[in-house]
Design a protein around this motif. Structure first.
Motif, PDB file in Angstrom:
ATOM      1  N   ILE A  70       0.818  -1.209   0.000  1.00  0.00           N
ATOM      2  CA  ILE A  70       0.000   0.000   0.000  1.00  0.00           C
ATOM      3  C   ILE A  70       0.857   1.266   0.000  1.00  0.00           C
ATOM      4  O   ILE A  70       0.384   2.374   0.249  1.00  0.00           O
ATOM      5  N   GLY A  71       2.151   1.100  -0.290  1.00  0.00           N
ATOM      6  CA  GLY A  71       3.016   2.238  -0.551  1.00  0.00           C
ATOM      7  C   GLY A  71       3.489   3.014   0.652  1.00  0.00           C
ATOM      8  O   GLY A  71       3.725   4.220   0.561  1.00  0.00           O
ATOM      9  N   ILE A  72       3.673   2.309   1.793  1.00  0.00           N
ATOM     10  CA  ILE A  72       4.062   3.017   3.007  1.00  0.00           C
ATOM     11  C   ILE A  72       5.293   2.385   3.666  1.00  0.00           C
ATOM     12  O   ILE A  72       5.653   2.709   4.797  1.00  0.00           O
ATOM     13  N   ALA A  73       5.991   1.504   2.952  1.00  0.00           N
ATOM     14  CA  ALA A  73       7.136   0.803   3.531  1.00  0.00           C
ATOM     15  C   ALA A  73       8.241   1.757   3.964  1.00  0.00           C
ATOM     16  O   ALA A  73       8.970   1.483   4.924  1.00  0.00           O
ATOM     17  N   ARG A  74       8.370   2.888   3.287  1.00  0.00           N
ATOM     18  CA  ARG A  74       9.430   3.841   3.633  1.00  0.00           C
ATOM     19  C   ARG A  74       9.256   4.408   5.043  1.00  0.00           C
ATOM     20  O   ARG A  74      10.201   4.953   5.631  1.00  0.00           O
ATOM     21  N   CYS A  75       8.054   4.295   5.582  1.00  0.00           N
ATOM     22  CA  CYS A  75       7.772   4.815   6.920  1.00  0.00           C
ATOM     23  C   CYS A  75       7.725   3.705   7.975  1.00  0.00           C
ATOM     24  O   CYS A  75       7.303   3.949   9.107  1.00  0.00           O
ATOM     25  N   ALA A  76       8.183   2.524   7.623  1.00  0.00           N
ATOM     26  CA  ALA A  76       8.030   1.363   8.506  1.00  0.00           C
ATOM     27  C   ALA A  76       8.615   1.581   9.885  1.00  0.00           C
ATOM     28  O   ALA A  76       8.057   1.118  10.890  1.00  0.00           O
ATOM     29  N   ASN A  77       9.731   2.278   9.973  1.00  0.00           N
ATOM     30  CA  ASN A  77      10.417   2.436  11.258  1.00  0.00           C
ATOM     31  C   ASN A  77      10.218   3.810  11.882  1.00  0.00           C
ATOM     32  O   ASN A  77      10.923   4.177  12.825  1.00  0.00           O
ATOM     33  N   LEU A  78       9.250   4.561  11.369  1.00  0.00           N
ATOM     34  CA  LEU A  78       8.924   5.860  11.950  1.00  0.00           C
ATOM     35  C   LEU A  78       7.795   5.709  12.968  1.00  0.00           C
ATOM     36  O   LEU A  78       6.860   4.921  12.755  1.00  0.00           O
ATOM     37  N   PRO A  79       7.851   6.457  14.076  1.00  0.00           N
ATOM     38  CA  PRO A  79       6.732   6.401  15.031  1.00  0.00           C
ATOM     39  C   PRO A  79       5.469   6.975  14.408  1.00  0.00           C
ATOM     40  O   PRO A  79       5.521   7.915  13.608  1.00  0.00           O
TER      41      PRO A  79
END
Length: 205
Positions: A118-127
């Protein structure tokens, strides 16, 4: 099959709806439409067993859901209009916890794949607290790439999504129903979703 018979909802001293019923079978899509305040979210919560109807019954595979929860709930995925994320946890951690609470023991690889879909992997490790509303919505909806349940109940799933994410989600919903799944959604947006059969239930104030 999911069957709702003669449902009524009262909140406070106000009757939101009455005599609501439908039948939803494998491959089916049900749109629940209506203006704000007509009881759309309340109806979805009833179907999830989170709110008792003032009258009427809900059946799953010909058994009342309140008497058949051990069979019904594992077949249900509900995503409400609130994303249900913990601000101090990362996107990855939030999704893993949600999946495990639903009985899905997922790996980091599977969770990352769902976020990527769903195009959100770049934020995986962001709170979660630093994510935009659209990003938070994507994290919550990534559950739909992990769950194996047959019935999906989604409250405004397209809210806060951009055009690209909307198309990805619509495709995922179509795949679910092509594989015999069932979907119930509320939405104010006109999104094309493929289904074996489509119904519309409109609630009036």
């Amino acid at each position: 099959m999911l069957i709702a018979q003669d449902l009524a909802c009262v909140r406070g001293d106000r009757l939101l709806f009455k005599r609501v019923g439908f039948e939803l079978s494998a491959g089916g899509l049900l749109y629940v439409l209506g203006e704000n305040g007509t009881g759309k979210s309340s109806l979805l919560r009833m179907l999830c067993g989170l709110l008792m109807p003032e009258q009427g019954e809900i059946f799953w595979q010909n058994k009342k859901i309140k008497e058949n929860a051990e069979n019904y709930l594992p077949n249900l995925t509900y995503i409400g209009h609130l994303n249900g994320l913990k601000d101090d946890l990362t996107a990855l951690e939030n999704l893993q916890i949600s999946a495990r609470l639903a009985g899905n023991d997922v790996t980091d690889k599977q969770t990352l794949a769902a976020l990527s879909a769903i195009g959100i992997a770049r934020c995986a490790n962001l709170p979660a607290r630093v994510l935009s509303q659209g990003q938070k919505r994507r994290v919550a909806l990534a559950m739909l790439w992990l769950t194996q349940s047959q019935l999906w109940i989604l409250d405004e799933p397209f809210a806060a999504l951009d055009v690209a994410a909307t198309e990805v989600l619509a495709t995922r919903l179509g795949e679910h129903m092509a594989n015999g799944g069932m979907t119930i959604i509320t939405t104010h947006q006109d999104v094309a979703i493929n289904a074996r059969n489509t119904q519309t239930l409109r609630l009036n104030a």
